[in-house]
Each structure stands twice: as C-alpha cells, then as structure tokens.
Design an enzyme around this catalytic site. Structure first.
Site, PDB file in Angstrom:
ATOM      1  N   TYR A  58      -2.194 -12.154  -1.935  1.00 12.07           N
ATOM      2  CA  TYR A  58      -2.675 -13.015  -0.960  1.00 12.07           C
ATOM      3  C   TYR A  58      -4.222 -12.396  -1.009  1.00 12.07           C
ATOM      4  O   TYR A  58      -4.641 -11.709  -1.541  1.00 12.07           O
ATOM      5  CB  TYR A  58      -2.050 -12.271   0.512  1.00 12.07           C
ATOM      6  CG  TYR A  58      -2.193 -10.891   0.735  1.00 12.07           C
ATOM      7  CD1 TYR A  58      -3.083 -10.208   1.155  1.00 12.07           C
ATOM      8  CD2 TYR A  58      -0.842 -10.088   0.287  1.00 12.07           C
ATOM      9  CE1 TYR A  58      -3.095  -8.811   1.351  1.00 12.07           C
ATOM     10  CE2 TYR A  58      -0.645  -8.644   0.471  1.00 12.07           C
ATOM     11  CZ  TYR A  58      -1.958  -7.934   1.125  1.00 12.07           C
ATOM     12  OH  TYR A  58      -1.769  -6.798   1.181  1.00 12.07           O
TER      13      TYR A  58
ATOM     14  N   ARG B 155      -0.841  -2.560  -8.943  1.00  8.56           N
ATOM     15  CA  ARG B 155      -1.675  -3.367  -8.279  1.00  8.56           C
ATOM     16  C   ARG B 155      -2.972  -3.437  -8.759  1.00  8.56           C
ATOM     17  O   ARG B 155      -3.460  -2.725  -9.246  1.00  8.56           O
ATOM     18  CB  ARG B 155      -1.551  -2.235  -6.624  1.00  8.56           C
ATOM     19  CG  ARG B 155      -0.533  -2.062  -6.319  1.00  8.56           C
ATOM     20  CD  ARG B 155      -0.369  -1.799  -4.928  1.00  8.56           C
ATOM     21  NE  ARG B 155      -1.312  -0.599  -4.593  1.00  8.56           N
ATOM     22  CZ  ARG B 155      -1.693  -0.114  -3.166  1.00  8.56           C
ATOM     23  NH1 ARG B 155      -0.730  -0.805  -2.341  1.00  8.56           N
ATOM     24  NH2 ARG B 155      -2.193   0.797  -3.054  1.00  8.56           N
TER      25      ARG B 155
END
Ligand code: FAD
Length: 451
Positions: free
Chosen positions: A244, A211
């Site tokens: 996103y 991430r």
C-alpha cells in the site's frame, strides 16, 4: 534492600509504563491527560523504529481521538495518507485480494480481482512507523520518557507500598502500578506469569515477512499506476504479497509473507537479513507484475520471523497492580494488519479506567491500591477475549491467503469461498463498538469498587 524506607502510597497515582513503542506512547499520552503521573522506561537508545509502514482503520483513529486529540494529529503529521486513490469517483478505501498466480492468460499483466471490501472514505491511513513514533514523542513533556532503561525485575513489597522496579543497569524506580507495553518478548509478562509459564515466550508462526519500501515510480513500472497507488494483496500458494502507498504517496510499503516449514531456533534473532533471491524463490510461478515488483526489491532487506501468542495465550492480563497491554498481552501475526490497533483499544480502555482511579483516589487516597487492582481486573475482563480472538483470527487469515488451492485452476472456485468468512472477520475489527466497550469498562469498574 537498596531502598531502606520504601515510599508508601498516597497522592496521585504514579504509573510506570515499560516500553515506548506505539502502544506505550499512546497510553502515556492518554494517562497524562486524565491526571496520572507517568514515567516510561524504554530499553532502546532512541526512538528509531524500522522505517516500515503501518496502517490504522478509521475506527481506531476515532479511538485515538478519544484517548487524546493530539494523537490523530500526530499520525497525520507523520505523513499518513489514505491507502486508496480512487479519486473523486470513488473516495472509499478498500482491501483488495487479487490473483497473484500465473494463469497464462492472453494478457500476462492482467490479474483478476477476487474480492474487495470497502472501509469507507479514509477507511485506513498508512504511515511510516518511525515518523509516527517521532510525532508521538513530541506530544509528551520532557523527562517523562527515559531511554536506555531495560527492566529486569519488579518487586511487590506489600499493598501499602510502591512497587520496586530494577533495571539492568542496576538503577531502580518506584510506582503504584506498572503497565507492560514491552512487546512480543515482554519482560513484564514473564514477571507476571513466571518464567516457566508457556505464555512467557511467544512461539514461531511458521511465517516470515520480508518488508521493504519501494519508490512509487518503480512500483508503477512493475504494477501499473492503479495497483501501485492502491492497496492490493496478491494471494497464492504458500505466500502472499501485500502493498500500500505510504509517505504521501512517494513510496509503497511492500511485505512478502512466506510460509516456512522449518523451526526458528530460540537463540536466533527474529529480525534477520533476507535476500531478494529468497523472495524470488518463494514467488516462482507467480504472475508477471508480482515478479516484476520483487525484481525491484533491494538485494537485501529485513526478514522478520513472526512470533505470536496463538499457541499459548496469556491466561490473565493483570495481577494486582501489574498489567499488560499491546503486543505484551496479545502478540499476533500481522495478517489482519491490526495488532497495534488492538493495543490502541487497550489504551482507550486503560485511560478510561485510570480516569476513574484518579477521581476515586482524590477523595479516598487510602483506596489507591484497591482502585488500581480493580481497574486492571476490569481491563482484563473487558479486553482479553477480543484481543485473543484477533491472534487466533490472524492465523486463520494467513491460511486463507496462502491456500494451496490458489494454484489449482480446478479448485479456484473452492478457494474463493473463503471471502465471506474474510469479510465477517474483517468487519469484527473495523466496526468495533468502542462506545459499548467504554460502557462495559465504566460499569465493571463501578461494580468492583461498589461506589
Ligand atoms: P512494540 O512496538 O514491540 O514496542 C515494545 C517496546 O518495548 C519496544 O520499544 C522495546 O524496545 C521496549 N522493551 C522491550 N522490552 C523492554 C524492557 N525489558 N525494558 C524496557 N523496554 C523494553 N498493526 C497494525 O495495527 N496495523 C498494521 O498495519 C500492522 N502491520 C504490521 C506488519 C508487520 C509485518 C508486523 C510484524 C506487525 C504489524 N502490525 C500492525 C502489528 C504492530 O506492529 C504491533 O502490534 C505493534 O508494533 C505493537 O506495539 P507495542 O507498543 O505493543 O510493542
């Protein structure tokens, strides 16, 4: 015993929440609102979550609002934005699945959109976890949360006495009931089930997540403006890449999910340092925009081994005056992006039940233990099947995202047949009838209490 004369029950219900993650703090706000005396014990030194993103659906934000209107305000104060930017022409938020694999088309930057699902206007709102937690803490009066308290044991000294909690620093606390919101490696779950129970430990899902946050300008360079400023999930063989916008559109949250055939040793930390070259190796053969985005990943980033309770689900979320909520009850892989959202639904159910317990014990203080036990039984009956379905469904969704067929031109039509199933599963999360849940919750409690 450290306490020679344990306090007997009486007065308003006193509940301890173990764990001050998103679910623990949301539940704390909910319980305070209905008149429960709450204490939260959190093992960490501060509320520093990783600065990664998290998104909530409109439906879950409505659940937050029912728990307490300050919660959606806190979410928005933490810079949450709608995850789509279609402008006035199309205000809806979507989930989009696009072809991540290299197809040697004329335009190497073009990717085919396989499927999209509309979640309506402001269908999701994404924010940074650390900022959301900070805003939630501000909604809680001082002295409710104690940091640096790692739960060790809980002793039940009989129905007419408070539970005794012991922390690793040797201190103790008492409560009428304990709710474990202590996450995937929950200590309360181990206490509730016994340490040797298979569900006392989560198992490795054979998927790792890398991430990172990437500044918007760099994301636009790699993906183009539309893709960078709107949620996209690039699917392909054995991996998928999801991103996103977060932080008022100044960054994107990007997560690379990569299948891992190996085992993850028990003694290894589940969060490790991952390198960009690991990610590049897994996305070899993928299309140019995907590779370009990965080139902009930092040299190192956090790599999360994903553990869940899919293999061994918890048989019961409650036992007398103990219960589990959030990941402690139903740790899931994140492929639906709805793990915390399930925990918010749990918190709504529990706050509603506790409102009933407070009302009942005001009139019948002697019934407190029985009322709490009935509340937790009702919670288990209402919440367990749905939240365990999510754990199961998240694994299925990962398999769909990472099918080998995505790489095979001859099988691409077959690969695309999964989207009908994807829609049904997603809608089951988005269109949850929480009003029906609340009705069932109130009826269940009433039936159990016979009042
Ligand atoms: P946690 O956040 O794990 O909090 C547990 C707390 O308990 C921690 O603060 C911990 O320090 C404390 N604790 C643990 N043991 C003890 C102890 N013995 N004593 C005291 N304190 C203790 N969900 C969504 O809804 N939307 C998303 O977009 C989304 N994206 C995700 C992406 C990824 C890559 C991952 C891995 C997960 C994602 N999730 C998402 C899931 C979500 O992160 C979790 O479901 C959620 O954080 C669980 O919250 P929780 O409060 O139950 O547990």
């Amino acid at each position: 015993s450290a306490i020679a004369n344990p306090s007997s029950l009486g007065g308003e219900p006193e509940v301890v929440i173990v764990g001050g993650g998103i679910v623990g703090l949301v539940l704390t706000i909910g319980l305070l609102r209905v008149g429960v005396k709450v204490k939260v014990y959190e093992q960490a030194r501060s509320f520093r979550e990783v600065g990664a993103g998290i998104a909530f659906t409109a439906n879950v934000i409505r659940c937050m609002n029912l728990i307490d209107p300050s919660i959606p305000v806190a979410l928005r104060a933490s810079g949450s934005v709608a995850t789509s930017n279609g402008g006035a022409e199309d205000p809806d938020d979507y989930l989009r699945w696009i072809d991540g694999y290299e197809r040697h088309r004329e335009d190497p930057r073009k990717q085919r959109l396989f499927y999209k699902l509309s979640a309506g206007p402001r269908g999701f709102e994404g924010c940074r976890r650390d900022q959301f937690l900070e805003s939630l803490v501000k909604c809680i009066p001082p002295n409710v949360v104690e940091l640096k308290k790692r739960l060790d044991t809980i002793e039940d000294r009989g129905e007419d006495q408070k539970l005794l909690l012991t922390f690793q620093d040797g201190t103790t606390a008492e409560a009428d009931a304990v709710i474990g919101c202590d996450g995937v490696k929950s200590r309360v779950r181990q206490i509730l089930l016994g340490e040797d129970h298979p569900a006392s430990r989560p198992s490795y899902s054979h998927c790792v997540a890398y991430r990172t946050l990437i500044p918007m300008a760099q994301a636009i360079e790699a993906l183009g403006e539309y893709k960078a400023t709107n949620q996209h999930n690039h699917v392909g063989p054995n991996a998928n890449l999801l991103h996103y916008p977060v932080a008022n559109n100044t960054m994107i949250n990007a997560v690379a999910f990569i299948r891992d055939a190996n085992e993850w040793p028990d003694d290894l930390q589940t969060v490790a340092v991952g390198t960009r070259s690991d990610v590049q190796a897994a996305f070899e053969g993928w299309c140019e925009p995907v590779r370009d985005l990965i080139e902009r990943f930092p040299d190192t980033m956090s790599k999360w081994a994903i553990f869940d309770l899919w293999e061994f689900p918890v048989p019961q979320y409650n036992n007398d005056r103990l219960c589990l909520a959030g990941d402690a009850a139903h740790a899931t892989s994140p492929h639906h992006g709805a793990g915390a959202s399930q925990g918010i639904e749990d918190a709504l159910c529990l706050s509603t039940l506790m409102c009933g317990v407070v009302a009942e014990t005001r009139e019948h203080p002697e019934a407190k233990a029985k009322a709490l036990t009935a509340a937790f039984r009702t919670y288990d009956a209402v919440r367990r099947t749905r939240s365990q379905w999510l754990v199961n469904s998240s694994r299925r969704v990962c398999d769909m995202h990472q099918q080998a067929e995505w790489a095979d031109d001859a099988k691409i039509t077959k690969a695309e047949t999964v989207f009908e199933e994807m829609r049904d599963r997603t809608f089951k999360i988005w269109h949850f009838d929480y009003e029906a849940m609340l009705k069932e919750t109130l009826q269940g409690y009433k039936q159990r209490r016979g009042r």
